[in-house]
Design an enzyme around this catalytic site. Structure first.
Site, short mmCIF file in Angstrom:
data_model
loop_
_atom_site.label_atom_id
_atom_site.label_comp_id
_atom_site.label_asym_id
_atom_site.label_seq_id
_atom_site.Cartn_x
_atom_site.Cartn_y
_atom_site.Cartn_z
N HIS A 34 56.92 35.06 13.63
CA HIS A 34 57.99 34.06 13.13
C HIS A 34 58.17 33.23 14.31
O HIS A 34 58.35 31.90 14.42
CB HIS A 34 58.86 34.44 12.31
CG HIS A 34 58.37 35.34 11.25
ND1 HIS A 34 57.55 34.76 10.24
CD2 HIS A 34 58.76 36.58 10.80
CE1 HIS A 34 57.32 35.68 9.17
NE2 HIS A 34 57.93 36.95 9.57
N ASP A 69 51.04 37.16 6.08
CA ASP A 69 52.61 37.73 6.11
C ASP A 69 52.61 38.59 4.58
O ASP A 69 52.33 39.62 4.31
CB ASP A 69 53.65 36.91 6.55
CG ASP A 69 55.02 37.87 6.76
OD1 ASP A 69 55.02 38.95 6.56
OD2 ASP A 69 55.70 36.92 6.97
ZN LIG Z 1 56.50 40.43 8.43
#
Ligand SMILES: [Zn+2]
Length: 443
Positions: free
Chosen positions: A266, A317
């Site tokens: 991220h 993800d």
């Molecule tokens: Zn994750």
């Protein structure tokens, strides 16, 4: 075993080459020959554009069970997380195997030959140990084998709910109690040929600062990948500042957790100093754009991170969708919206994130290229579908990244074995049915 492939078009890092013969033996590429207008006798024909197999560098397989159900109503990352915990609570080693097998088969159909599974669902509900303490991790490794793809099991340390807070009732399943206990359990994991074992720090919320180094050292001793969720939400940064007076990136650096084997997942809300820190330590960055937009995280500074020295990889993800072409173009298109300028990455650079750099982040530096010595992992994108027909074949990389979807994947070859042939999985006969059954079992 020797297999010769003939790719109608192949992407060779810098350009698309027509008529490429790829010879393999025992799952590795032994020769790459250009200039074959027609398939040599006995060659397996790959019609369309053949790329190296795709690496999905960040996965939580069980999140696939949340698809669509989390799109009803509003909320935040934190309310989404409550729903996610309810699903996690229902999983057993058997039901997780069934779900992960189906999810990894979906990945194979999408051209993904290697997944990085960020795995923290270690124990039974309430935190009781299974008779085999790694039953859940082993279920994931077995599921990847049945789905025909490679896996790096990133066994994740998850010890606290927040800074100085014990795990909540949901998180008891995730916690080994201490980093030493995590290290001991993780050390017992065995990696068959299709698997590698890596480590993960769930986040600086979930591993106390004093225990970060234990996880980092465990990975260093094994030269294994180390992944960590970093600054996905501003609330994490704020809590870290209150507890430690610094940013999560600086905290990780101070405890030896950054470096070329580390991937920050991220990396959304960073300071200028954080970006310089990740770049100068050659820490990689895994962007997960379809999840980051789904969870309203924000847009991470991927261009600046890469310029600073951080290699980029991509992950699906939460599996809101499983489509690496969508991840690749989303990274570029998010940047276009933010900057109102086009062309931050070439299609080749985006493919590199989805192939060679993604594999490197998962500890497979010998995959992700169509080159002598590489693992024979190939994915062929059809150039004759409603989405991909029209452009000149030499624009195959642009077509794949900016127009194709996972549905355009025609073949997936892993280690010289056809896992997907003509759009059909070769060992999981009905992937949609397998997904439907596995998800229904968790309702
Ligand atoms: Zn994750």
């Amino acid at each position: 075993m020797q297999v010769t492939y003939w790719a109608e078009h192949a992407w060779l890092e810098t350009h698309v080459e027509p008529g490429v013969t790829i010879e393999t033996a025992d799952g590795r590429v032994t020769a790459v020959r250009k200039g074959a207008d027609t398939p040599p006798p006995g060659a397996v024909v790959l019609r369309g554009l053949t790329l190296p197999g795709l690496a999905n560098a960040h996965s939580h397989a069980f999140h696939r069970a949340l698809r669509a159900t989390v799109q009803v109503g509003s909320g935040t990352f934190w309310t989404w997380r409550e729903t996610m915990y309810q699903t996690a609570a229902r999983l057993t080693p058997d039901t997780y195997f069934d779900l992960a097998r189906a999810v990894y088969a979906e990945m194979a159909l999408a051209g993904i030959s290697c997944v990085g599974e960020f795995h923290y669902l270690h124990h039974a509900p309430g935190g009781a140990r299974y008779d085999e303490p790694n039953a859940m991790g082993e279920a994931l490794i077995a599921a990847a084998a049945e789905a025909g793809i490679r896996i790096t099991l990133l066994d994740t340390a998850y010890l606290s709910s927040g800074f100085g807070e014990p795990p909540n009732r949901h998180q008891l399943r995730f916690s080994d109690g201490t980093a030493d206990a995590w290290a001991e359990r993780a050390a017992a994991l065995k990696a068959p040929a299709h698997a590698r074992i890596g480590a993960a720090i769930h986040s600086v919320r979930a591993v106390p600062a004093a225990e970060l180094r234990t996880v980092a050292d465990w990975a260093a001793e094994r030269s294994a990948p180390l992944h960590v969720h970093l600054s996905e939400q501003t609330a994490e940064n704020d809590a870290c500042a209150r507890a430690h007076g610094t940013t999560p990136a600086r905290l990780l650096a101070d405890h030896g957790a950054l470096g070329p084997r580390t991937t920050a997942v991220h990396a959304t809300h960073l300071t200028d100093e954080d970006i310089a820190l990740l770049g100068s330590t050659r820490t990689g960055t895994c962007m997960c754009p379809t999840t980051e937009r789904d969870l309203a995280d924000g847009i991470g500074p991927a261009t600046r991170l890469q310029r600073a020295g951080s290699a980029l990889s991509l992950g699906s993800d939460s599996h809101a969708v499983i489509d690496m072409f969508e991840e690749a173009r989303a990274m570029e298109l998010d940047e276009r919206l933010r900057t109102r300028a086009r062309g931050h990455w070439t299609a080749a650079a985006l493919l590199r994130a989805a192939t060679a750099d993604g594999h490197a982040a998962l500890g497979w530096p010998d995959a992700g290229e169509i080159a002598v010595g590489s693992l024979a992992d190939l994915v062929t994108v059809a150039l004759d579908t409603v989405r991909t027909a029209g452009p000149l074949p030499r624009l195959g990389a642009e077509t794949a990244v900016f127009a194709a979807t996972a549905a355009d994947v025609r073949h997936t070859v892993v280690g010289g074995r056809h896992v997907v042939r003509d759009g059909q999985h070769t060992s999981v006969p009905d992937v949609p049915a397998a997904l439907a059954e596995a998800v229904a079992a968790l309702r």
